[in-house]
Scaffold this motif. Structure first.
Motif, PDB file in Angstrom:
ATOM      1  N   ASP A   9     -28.189   6.484  17.865  1.00 20.29           N
ATOM      2  CA  ASP A   9     -27.214   5.406  17.656  1.00 20.29           C
ATOM      3  C   ASP A   9     -25.916   5.950  17.066  1.00 20.29           C
ATOM      4  O   ASP A   9     -24.825   5.581  17.494  1.00 20.29           O
ATOM      5  N   ARG A  10     -26.031   6.831  16.064  1.00 21.63           N
ATOM      6  CA  ARG A  10     -24.826   7.410  15.451  1.00 21.63           C
ATOM      7  C   ARG A  10     -24.097   8.286  16.454  1.00 21.63           C
ATOM      8  O   ARG A  10     -22.861   8.272  16.511  1.00 21.63           O
ATOM      9  N   LEU A  11     -24.819   9.046  17.252  1.00 23.48           N
ATOM     10  CA  LEU A  11     -24.188   9.866  18.281  1.00 23.48           C
ATOM     11  C   LEU A  11     -23.381   8.995  19.225  1.00 23.48           C
ATOM     12  O   LEU A  11     -22.232   9.309  19.547  1.00 23.48           O
ATOM     13  N   MET A  12     -23.950   7.884  19.671  1.00 13.70           N
ATOM     14  CA  MET A  12     -23.236   7.012  20.603  1.00 13.70           C
ATOM     15  C   MET A  12     -22.004   6.394  19.935  1.00 13.70           C
ATOM     16  O   MET A  12     -20.965   6.234  20.581  1.00 13.70           O
ATOM     17  N   GLU A  13     -22.073   6.092  18.641  1.00 10.83           N
ATOM     18  CA  GLU A  13     -20.894   5.606  17.912  1.00 10.83           C
ATOM     19  C   GLU A  13     -19.798   6.666  17.904  1.00 10.83           C
ATOM     20  O   GLU A  13     -18.631   6.358  18.148  1.00 10.83           O
ATOM     21  N   ILE A  14     -20.177   7.897  17.601  1.00  6.60           N
ATOM     22  CA  ILE A  14     -19.214   8.999  17.583  1.00  6.60           C
ATOM     23  C   ILE A  14     -18.579   9.166  18.952  1.00  6.60           C
ATOM     24  O   ILE A  14     -17.359   9.327  19.075  1.00  6.60           O
ATOM     25  N   MET A  15     -19.393   9.111  20.005  1.00  8.45           N
ATOM     26  CA  MET A  15     -18.854   9.290  21.357  1.00  8.45           C
ATOM     27  C   MET A  15     -17.882   8.167  21.710  1.00  8.45           C
ATOM     28  O   MET A  15     -16.831   8.417  22.296  1.00  8.45           O
ATOM     29  N   ARG A  16     -18.209   6.939  21.332  1.00  7.22           N
ATOM     30  CA  ARG A  16     -17.284   5.825  21.591  1.00  7.22           C
ATOM     31  C   ARG A  16     -15.985   6.011  20.817  1.00  7.22           C
ATOM     32  O   ARG A  16     -14.908   5.746  21.335  1.00  7.22           O
ATOM     33  N   ARG A  29     -33.714   2.452  32.287  1.00 14.44           N
ATOM     34  CA  ARG A  29     -33.888   3.582  31.378  1.00 14.44           C
ATOM     35  C   ARG A  29     -33.096   3.341  30.098  1.00 14.44           C
ATOM     36  O   ARG A  29     -32.106   2.631  30.089  1.00 14.44           O
ATOM     37  N   HIS A  30     -33.526   3.981  29.027  1.00 12.47           N
ATOM     38  CA  HIS A  30     -32.788   3.915  27.769  1.00 12.47           C
ATOM     39  C   HIS A  30     -31.505   4.720  27.912  1.00 12.47           C
ATOM     40  O   HIS A  30     -31.512   5.794  28.523  1.00 12.47           O
ATOM     41  N   PRO A  31     -30.386   4.252  27.343  1.00  7.63           N
ATOM     42  CA  PRO A  31     -29.120   4.981  27.493  1.00  7.63           C
ATOM     43  C   PRO A  31     -29.199   6.421  26.992  1.00  7.63           C
ATOM     44  O   PRO A  31     -28.533   7.291  27.532  1.00  7.63           O
ATOM     45  N   GLU A  32     -30.051   6.681  26.000  1.00  5.31           N
ATOM     46  CA  GLU A  32     -30.135   8.047  25.471  1.00  5.31           C
ATOM     47  C   GLU A  32     -30.754   9.020  26.466  1.00  5.31           C
ATOM     48  O   GLU A  32     -30.633  10.229  26.307  1.00  5.31           O
ATOM     49  N   ASP A  33     -31.385   8.502  27.523  1.00  2.24           N
ATOM     50  CA  ASP A  33     -31.998   9.357  28.535  1.00  2.24           C
ATOM     51  C   ASP A  33     -31.149   9.498  29.800  1.00  2.24           C
ATOM     52  O   ASP A  33     -31.568  10.137  30.755  1.00  2.24           O
ATOM     53  N   ILE A  34     -29.958   8.906  29.794  1.00  2.00           N
ATOM     54  CA  ILE A  34     -29.069   8.957  30.959  1.00  2.00           C
ATOM     55  C   ILE A  34     -28.058  10.085  30.757  1.00  2.00           C
ATOM     56  O   ILE A  34     -27.527  10.268  29.655  1.00  2.00           O
ATOM     57  N   GLU A  35     -27.778  10.827  31.805  1.00  2.00           N
ATOM     58  CA  GLU A  35     -26.850  11.953  31.705  1.00  2.00           C
ATOM     59  C   GLU A  35     -25.460  11.475  31.300  1.00  2.00           C
ATOM     60  O   GLU A  35     -25.014  10.398  31.703  1.00  2.00           O
ATOM     61  N   PHE A  36     -24.784  12.325  30.503  1.00  2.00           N
ATOM     62  CA  PHE A  36     -23.447  11.985  30.024  1.00  2.00           C
ATOM     63  C   PHE A  36     -22.498  11.631  31.165  1.00  2.00           C
ATOM     64  O   PHE A  36     -21.726  10.677  31.061  1.00  2.00           O
ATOM     65  N   ALA A  37     -22.549  12.379  32.256  1.00  2.00           N
ATOM     66  CA  ALA A  37     -21.662  12.113  33.388  1.00  2.00           C
ATOM     67  C   ALA A  37     -21.898  10.709  33.943  1.00  2.00           C
ATOM     68  O   ALA A  37     -20.945  10.000  34.281  1.00  2.00           O
ATOM     69  N   SER A  38     -23.141  10.283  34.010  1.00  2.00           N
ATOM     70  CA  SER A  38     -23.460   8.946  34.508  1.00  2.00           C
ATOM     71  C   SER A  38     -23.015   7.866  33.531  1.00  2.00           C
ATOM     72  O   SER A  38     -22.762   6.727  33.933  1.00  2.00           O
ATOM     73  N   TYR A  41     -18.846  10.039  30.542  1.00  2.31           N
ATOM     74  CA  TYR A  41     -18.258  11.000  29.614  1.00  2.31           C
ATOM     75  C   TYR A  41     -18.052  12.337  30.309  1.00  2.31           C
ATOM     76  O   TYR A  41     -18.995  12.952  30.788  1.00  2.31           O
ATOM     77  N   ASP A  42     -16.791  12.794  30.351  1.00  2.00           N
ATOM     78  CA  ASP A  42     -16.466  14.054  31.017  1.00  2.00           C
ATOM     79  C   ASP A  42     -16.476  15.204  30.014  1.00  2.00           C
ATOM     80  O   ASP A  42     -16.786  15.026  28.833  1.00  2.00           O
ATOM     81  N   SER A  43     -16.116  16.388  30.489  1.00  2.99           N
ATOM     82  CA  SER A  43     -16.183  17.577  29.638  1.00  2.99           C
ATOM     83  C   SER A  43     -15.230  17.494  28.449  1.00  2.99           C
ATOM     84  O   SER A  43     -15.552  17.962  27.360  1.00  2.99           O
ATOM     85  N   LEU A  44     -14.079  16.884  28.621  1.00  2.00           N
ATOM     86  CA  LEU A  44     -13.144  16.721  27.505  1.00  2.00           C
ATOM     87  C   LEU A  44     -13.740  15.817  26.425  1.00  2.00           C
ATOM     88  O   LEU A  44     -13.652  16.121  25.232  1.00  2.00           O
TER      89      LEU A  44
END
Length: 87
Positions: A9-16, A29-38, A41-44
């Motif tokens: 949850d904290r990771l997703m807050e930081i990413m937002r 699926r749970h969002p934590e199991d979905i690839e960042f690209a999907s 979220y890009d490389s930057l």
């Protein structure tokens, strides 16, 4: 202040905070199991997240290991492993 554990949850807050909300994904699926690209979220966005995690948690995360993670769950596990090793 060094924190002792990262939650997904904290990771997703930081990413937002670093890169915005990402893309809405409808899945069973749970969002934590979905690839960042999907999640949109890009490389930057990922580099900004890495920098923020290192500052907020007071750790250095190996860039090669970081590049190998593809989901929030994997990144949470990596950060927590680094935190545990730093104790």
């Amino acid at each position: 202040m060094i924190k002792d554990r990262l939650t997904t949850d904290r990771l997703m807050e930081i990413m937002r905070e670093c890169a915005g909300d990402g893309d809405e994904v409808e899945t069973d699926r749970h969002p934590e199991d979905i690839e960042f690209a999907s999640l949109g979220y890009d490389s930057l966005a990922m580099l900004e997240t890495l920098s923020r995690l290192e500052r907020e948690y007071g750790v250095a995360i190996d860039e090669e290991e970081f590049a190998g993670v593809t989901t929030p769950a994997e990144l949470t596990t990596l950060v927590n492993r680094v935190l545990a090793a730093a104790v």
